[in-house]
Design a protein around this motif. Structure first.
Motif, short mmCIF file in Angstrom:
data_model
loop_
_atom_site.label_atom_id
_atom_site.label_comp_id
_atom_site.label_asym_id
_atom_site.label_seq_id
_atom_site.Cartn_x
_atom_site.Cartn_y
_atom_site.Cartn_z
N GLY A 1 12.79 -18.73 6.47
CA GLY A 1 12.16 -18.54 5.16
C GLY A 1 11.54 -17.16 5.03
N ASP A 2 10.65 -17.01 4.05
CA ASP A 2 10.01 -15.72 3.79
C ASP A 2 9.33 -15.15 5.04
OD1 ASP A 2 10.30 -14.75 1.14
OD2 ASP A 2 9.02 -16.37 0.39
N LYS A 3 9.33 -13.83 5.18
CA LYS A 3 8.51 -13.19 6.21
C LYS A 3 7.04 -13.51 5.88
CE LYS A 3 11.77 -9.55 7.33
NZ LYS A 3 12.05 -8.13 7.54
N ASP A 4 6.18 -13.34 6.88
CA ASP A 4 4.77 -13.70 6.68
C ASP A 4 4.16 -12.97 5.49
OD1 ASP A 4 5.10 -15.22 8.95
OD2 ASP A 4 4.16 -13.76 10.30
N THR A 5 4.52 -11.70 5.33
CA THR A 5 3.94 -10.89 4.24
C THR A 5 4.23 -11.52 2.88
OG1 THR A 5 4.12 -8.89 5.56
CG2 THR A 5 3.95 -8.58 3.18
N ALA A 6 5.51 -11.81 2.62
CA ALA A 6 5.89 -12.38 1.31
C ALA A 6 5.31 -13.79 1.16
CB ALA A 6 7.40 -12.39 1.17
N HIS A 7 5.35 -14.54 2.26
CA HIS A 7 4.79 -15.90 2.23
C HIS A 7 3.31 -15.85 1.84
CE1 HIS A 7 3.96 -20.06 3.57
NE2 HIS A 7 2.80 -19.53 3.94
N ASN A 8 2.57 -14.95 2.52
CA ASN A 8 1.12 -14.86 2.27
C ASN A 8 0.81 -14.39 0.85
OD1 ASN A 8 0.88 -15.55 4.93
ND2 ASN A 8 0.19 -13.55 5.65
N ILE A 9 1.60 -13.43 0.37
CA ILE A 9 1.34 -12.92 -0.99
C ILE A 9 1.57 -14.03 -2.02
CG2 ILE A 9 2.07 -11.28 -2.78
CD1 ILE A 9 2.64 -9.25 -0.51
N LYS A 10 2.64 -14.81 -1.80
CA LYS A 10 2.89 -15.93 -2.72
C LYS A 10 1.75 -16.96 -2.64
CE LYS A 10 8.00 -15.99 -2.83
NZ LYS A 10 9.20 -16.62 -2.23
N ALA A 11 1.21 -17.14 -1.42
CA ALA A 11 0.20 -18.19 -1.22
C ALA A 11 -1.20 -17.76 -1.66
CB ALA A 11 0.18 -18.60 0.25
N THR A 12 -1.57 -16.52 -1.34
CA THR A 12 -2.98 -16.14 -1.58
C THR A 12 -3.13 -14.98 -2.58
OG1 THR A 12 -3.04 -14.65 0.33
CG2 THR A 12 -3.69 -16.93 0.73
N ARG A 13 -2.01 -14.38 -2.98
CA ARG A 13 -1.90 -13.44 -4.11
C ARG A 13 -2.46 -12.03 -3.88
NH1 ARG A 13 0.04 -16.14 -8.49
NH2 ARG A 13 -0.47 -14.42 -9.89
N GLY A 14 -3.53 -11.90 -3.14
CA GLY A 14 -4.14 -10.57 -2.95
C GLY A 14 -3.58 -9.89 -1.71
N PRO B 1 -0.46 -0.50 -13.77
CA PRO B 1 -0.17 0.06 -12.46
C PRO B 1 0.49 -0.98 -11.55
CG PRO B 1 -2.54 -0.26 -12.73
CD PRO B 1 -1.91 -0.59 -14.04
N LEU B 2 1.79 -0.81 -11.33
CA LEU B 2 2.56 -1.78 -10.54
C LEU B 2 3.30 -1.10 -9.40
CD1 LEU B 2 4.46 -4.08 -13.11
CD2 LEU B 2 2.29 -4.54 -11.96
N ILE B 3 3.37 -1.79 -8.28
CA ILE B 3 4.21 -1.33 -7.16
C ILE B 3 5.18 -2.47 -6.82
CG2 ILE B 3 2.52 0.28 -6.18
CD1 ILE B 3 2.95 -2.95 -4.41
N SER B 4 6.29 -2.10 -6.14
CA SER B 4 7.24 -3.13 -5.71
C SER B 4 7.40 -3.08 -4.20
CB SER B 4 8.60 -2.91 -6.38
OG SER B 4 9.15 -1.68 -5.96
N ILE B 5 7.56 -4.24 -3.60
CA ILE B 5 7.85 -4.36 -2.17
C ILE B 5 8.95 -5.42 -2.07
CG2 ILE B 5 6.99 -5.08 0.10
CD1 ILE B 5 4.15 -4.66 -1.11
N SER B 6 9.93 -5.16 -1.23
CA SER B 6 11.02 -6.10 -1.09
C SER B 6 11.09 -6.58 0.35
CB SER B 6 12.27 -5.36 -1.53
OG SER B 6 13.33 -6.21 -1.58
N SER B 7 11.07 -7.89 0.53
CA SER B 7 10.96 -8.45 1.88
C SER B 7 12.15 -9.37 2.14
CB SER B 7 9.64 -9.24 1.97
OG SER B 7 9.57 -9.93 3.17
N GLY B 8 12.90 -9.05 3.18
CA GLY B 8 14.06 -9.87 3.56
C GLY B 8 13.60 -11.27 3.97
N VAL B 9 14.51 -12.22 3.83
CA VAL B 9 14.20 -13.61 4.18
C VAL B 9 14.84 -13.95 5.52
CG1 VAL B 9 14.63 -16.02 3.48
CG2 VAL B 9 13.87 -14.33 1.79
#
Ligand code: FMN
Length: 277
Positions: free
Chosen positions: A118-131, A106-114
């Motif tokens: 740098g990355d928007k907070d959402t993409a930054h946080n997902i890369k950093a804390t994963r959940g 079960p996978l979803i995709s989200i695309s976040s502009g830069v």
């Protein structure tokens, strides 16, 4: 929130509109039947008389291309994404470059502009804390979710300004939105940095999230043994171009065709033999 000039002269929201299911537009359609075989189809095809524009995506102004693609690739579902930074700042933001990728896994995709920073907070946080959690937005609280598209500094959480309520997640640290009747707890599956093919600049981050838990409010489920969300009860919003959202006003039911070779060929031949030369 005050009404902007872009909303001037609009009638109020229709709170009494009801969702219903109907037959498809052309229930008599058969394999091979051309679109202009019905009056509505004929009128649609006649629209071509206005001619075509072809946009060269290689040279078009980037903001014009953005606006055109946003309006053409619509309606889009909207992911209302809750994340937590490495220092514990809780972030909320809507993303309409969002979809289901597959159910297995079960996978979803989200695309976040830069941004230039740098990355928007959402993409930054997902890369950093994963959940993270993806919460589906219903009509009644769209203003609360829309407010979270505001660009706050990274150390400022959107939760208090949204007026929404945090609910604990089970699998991830990021809370889910209690007002959402359908929330998914996700963990980072893959983050792909999309780069400009000419300059190599990082322009967008594509997040693939693995869905680990799904929370569904029972009152939005359709009656019956299948666990399926009822669109009339869910009232999920979607995103069109510019600042337009759309609601699901009416549905129609259309079965998926089955390949029975003789029947398909017979239908196509019959349409062809009835076509006027
Ligand atoms: C309905 C809606 C959909 C949006 N979809 C996207 C999107 O798919 N990708 C994106 O980069 N920004 C999108 N935005 C803009 C972000 O929500 C906005 O940049 C927000 O400030 C990002 O927050 P963050 O920096 O806290 O992650 C959308 C905004 C709205 C109102």
């Amino acid at each position: 929130m005050s009404r902007s000039t872009e909303q001037a002269d609009l009638p109020p929201f229709n709170s009494t509109a009801q969702f219903r299911q109907t037959l498809p537009p052309n229930p008599q359609w058969t394999f091979g039947q051309p679109v202009d075989a019905t009056p509505a189809g004929k009128a649609w095809v006649a629209g071509e008389e206005a001619g075509w524009d072809v946009v060269d995506a290689d040279t078009e102004d980037k903001m014009k291309l953005y606006a055109l693609m946003l309006s053409g690739i619509a309606p889009r579902p909207v992911a209302f994404v809750s994340t937590v930074s490495e220092t514990g700042v809780e972030n909320l933001a809507p993303f309409s470059w969002f979809n289901m990728v597959t159910h297995h896994p079960p996978l979803i995709s989200i695309s976040s502009g830069v941004r230039s920073t740098g990355d928007k907070d959402t993409a930054h946080n997902i890369k950093a804390t994963r959940g993270f959690t993806v919460n589906i937005i219903s009509e009644t609280w769209i203003e609360s979710a829309n407010a979270c598209s505001i660009e706050t500094p990274a150390d400022v959480t959107e939760w208090p300004l949204s007026g929404l309520t945090k609910a604990d997640s089970i699998y991830v640290k990021a809370p889910r939105v209690k007002e959402s009747a359908f929330s998914m707890e996700c963990e980072l599956h893959q983050a792909i940095d999309i780069t400009d093919p000419d300059t190599g600049a990082h322009t967008t981050t594509l997040i693939l999230g693995r869905v680990r838990r799904i929370h569904i409010r029972r009152d939005v489920l359709a009656p019956g043994p299948k666990r399926a969300v009822d669109p009339e009860r869910m009232r999920a919003i979607s995103r069109m171009g510019d600042i337009t959202y759309a609601r699901v006003g009416e549905g129609f039911r259309l079965s998926r065709p089955v390949w029975v070779e003789d029947k398909v060929r017979e239908a196509v031949n019959s349409v062809a033999s009835n076509a006027t030369p």
